[in-house]
Scaffold this motif. Structure first.
Motif, PDB file in Angstrom:
ATOM      1  N   THR A 218       0.860  -1.183   0.000  1.00 26.41           N
ATOM      2  CA  THR A 218       0.000   0.000   0.000  1.00 26.41           C
ATOM      3  C   THR A 218       0.897   1.234   0.000  1.00 26.41           C
ATOM      4  OG1 THR A 218      -1.705  -1.150   1.254  1.00 26.41           O
ATOM      5  CG2 THR A 218      -1.794   1.257   1.237  1.00 26.41           C
ATOM      6  N   ASP A 222       1.128   9.205  -2.479  1.00 23.39           N
ATOM      7  CA  ASP A 222       0.421   9.047  -3.748  1.00 23.39           C
ATOM      8  C   ASP A 222       1.434   8.806  -4.866  1.00 23.39           C
ATOM      9  OD1 ASP A 222      -1.130   9.187  -6.016  1.00 23.39           O
ATOM     10  OD2 ASP A 222      -2.258  10.949  -5.367  1.00 23.39           O
ATOM     11  N   TRP A 255       7.284   2.896  -8.083  1.00 26.99           N
ATOM     12  CA  TRP A 255       6.348   3.204  -9.162  1.00 26.99           C
ATOM     13  C   TRP A 255       7.063   3.918 -10.302  1.00 26.99           C
ATOM     14  CZ3 TRP A 255       0.955   2.198  -9.132  1.00 26.99           C
ATOM     15  CH2 TRP A 255       0.516   1.555  -7.971  1.00 26.99           C
ATOM     16  N   VAL A 296      -5.851   2.597  -6.993  1.00 34.24           N
ATOM     17  CA  VAL A 296      -4.836   1.610  -7.368  1.00 34.24           C
ATOM     18  C   VAL A 296      -5.519   0.277  -7.660  1.00 34.24           C
ATOM     19  CG1 VAL A 296      -2.806   0.327  -6.588  1.00 34.24           C
ATOM     20  CG2 VAL A 296      -3.058   2.744  -5.996  1.00 34.24           C
ATOM     21  N   GLN A 318       0.538  -3.372 -10.294  1.00 35.19           N
ATOM     22  CA  GLN A 318      -0.453  -2.387  -9.866  1.00 35.19           C
ATOM     23  C   GLN A 318      -0.360  -1.153 -10.770  1.00 35.19           C
ATOM     24  OE1 GLN A 318      -1.722  -2.686  -5.444  1.00 35.19           O
ATOM     25  NE2 GLN A 318       0.471  -2.357  -5.410  1.00 35.19           N
ATOM     26  N   LYS A 320      -2.247   2.895 -11.603  1.00 37.59           N
ATOM     27  CA  LYS A 320      -3.114   3.976 -11.143  1.00 37.59           C
ATOM     28  C   LYS A 320      -3.207   5.057 -12.205  1.00 37.59           C
ATOM     29  CE  LYS A 320      -4.140   7.191  -7.417  1.00 37.59           C
ATOM     30  NZ  LYS A 320      -3.658   7.970  -6.253  1.00 37.59           N
ATOM     31  N   TYR A 327      -0.546   7.610 -16.459  1.00 32.07           N
ATOM     32  CA  TYR A 327      -0.637   6.453 -15.569  1.00 32.07           C
ATOM     33  C   TYR A 327       0.714   6.211 -14.902  1.00 32.07           C
ATOM     34  CZ  TYR A 327      -4.765   5.493 -18.431  1.00 32.07           C
ATOM     35  OH  TYR A 327      -5.953   5.590 -19.107  1.00 32.07           O
ATOM     36  N   TYR A 329       2.851   2.911 -12.841  1.00 33.61           N
ATOM     37  CA  TYR A 329       2.856   1.450 -12.747  1.00 33.61           C
ATOM     38  C   TYR A 329       3.860   1.015 -11.676  1.00 33.61           C
ATOM     39  CZ  TYR A 329       1.093   2.183 -17.522  1.00 33.61           C
ATOM     40  OH  TYR A 329       0.403   2.613 -18.633  1.00 33.61           O
ATOM     41  N   GLU A 330       3.467   0.023 -10.896  1.00 31.38           N
ATOM     42  CA  GLU A 330       4.411  -0.578  -9.965  1.00 31.38           C
ATOM     43  C   GLU A 330       4.989  -1.818 -10.658  1.00 31.38           C
ATOM     44  OE1 GLU A 330       4.787  -1.510  -5.224  1.00 31.38           O
ATOM     45  OE2 GLU A 330       3.045  -2.319  -6.266  1.00 31.38           O
TER      46      GLU A 330
END
Length: 348
Positions: A218, A222, A255, A296, A318, A320, A327, A329-330
């Protein structure tokens, strides 16, 4: 309602009414139960009329109450006994090798773990190195998670209001997602954003099976404003030069936002032919990007081969959607020598 007769004079009445037997399960539907009543005056216990009872998603019951037949009486209530709720009565399963990122070619050919040899008893909650985890809902390569047949859920996890549900379990073997199907297990969503599973011994026909686990972090901040820029033109979907670039060799951390020559771009949402994006195994999203209101989300990543658009399924990532039409991306290490692709940005 209490499931056994209570003393007369309880529940603020002369004759205390309670169930003479246990409550039903959700799958039982509407059932009929006897009512027993204990008298305050003589201590006698009598069986009264019937009522109908139903168990509901969300761990509660509803009753079709009827007018009591005798004297001054009242229906009793009792706190729901959480001792039997698997959300509060589970075993902890914290094995680092169950991680879907644990590939056989990273830690040896096969680690030798076999869940068919385990005496499973009751409900379990997954952890990975102390962090809460869950079973994956997607297919990925075999020889992961410390065994040979990687076991995953066929279908999404339940919601809190669903209560206990059954889910089929599949085993990935030799590149085939559903080569083997094991017996279903029970799953429940719990308050606090975790799941518990009633694990059972997998079918013996599945070679060296292991239940897999995955954890998603988590973000503390942000990720729309805390990302690493990734501007590498060879990732373009129209780059047919095969230089055999491998994101498997990258130390991914956190990210990322994709750029192409300074312009914001995104991962493709449709098949990319093998040999594009500077690699023989281009990676693309198998479902659409999220909307901003989705927050997410998790997305499955496919890798094209010479014969199949999704010949390999890599580890999910993941994603967002961010204000400003881009966008993040993880990214994580893919399952094989492959590269994340980039293409022109569509409207967020």
């Amino acid at each position: 309602m209490p499931e056994s007769c209570v003393s007369g004079g309880s529940c603020n009445t002369d004759i205390s009414l309670s169930l003479n037997g246990s409550h039903p399960r959700i799958e039982d539907g509407v059932v009929t139960r006897d009512i027993c009543g204990a008298s305050f005056w003589n201590g006698s216990v009598d069986r009264f009329s019937h009522i109908r009872v139903k168990a509901c998603p969300g761990d509660y019951y509803v009753y079709e109450l009827v007018k009591p037949q005798y004297g001054c009486s009242a229906y009793c209530t009792a706190a729901i006994n959480s001792d039997y709720d698997p959300c509060y009565n589970y075993n902890i399963l914290d094995n680092y090798w169950r991680n879907t990122l644990n590939y056989w070619y990273m830690y040896g050919y096969i680690s030798g773990h076999d869940d068919a040899r385990v005496e499973w008893d009751g409900w379990y909650r997954f952890y990975i190195n102390g962090s809460s985890a869950q079973m994956p809902e997607w297919c990925f390569s075999s020889m992961s998670c410390g065994g040979y047949s990687s076991l995953w859920l066929d279908g999404s996890h339940p919601q809190l209001e669903d209560g206990v549900v059954s889910r089929d379990v599949y085993g990935s073997v030799n590149g085939q997602c559903s080569s083997y199907r094991s017996d279903p297990i029970q799953v429940k969503a719990c308050s606090g954003n975790y799941y518990v599973y009633k694990l059972i011994r997998p079918k013996p026909s599945i070679p060296v099976p292991v239940y897999c686990a995955v954890t998603f972090s988590t973000p503390n901040t942000d990720p729309c404003y805390n990302y690493t820029s990734l501007d590498e033109p060879w990732r373009a979907t129209d780059n047919s030069y095969i230089s055999n670039m491998c994101d498997y060799n990258v130390n991914w951390n956190g990210w990322y936002r994709l750029f192409y020559n300074g312009q914001s771009v995104q991962m493709p949402e449709s098949c990319v032919n093998s040999g594009m994006c500077g690699t023989s195994n281009p990676l693309w999203l198998s479902s659409p990007h999220p909307q901003r209101e989705d927050g997410v989300v998790t997305r499955q990543v496919c890798s094209s081969t010479w014969s199949d658009c999704c010949g390999y399924r890599s580890h999910p990532i993941q994603v967002k959607a961010c204000p400003g039409n881009y966008y993040v991306y993880e990214f994580v290490r893919p399952l094989l020598c492959a590269s994340y692709c980039a293409e022109e940005l569509s409207e967020v």
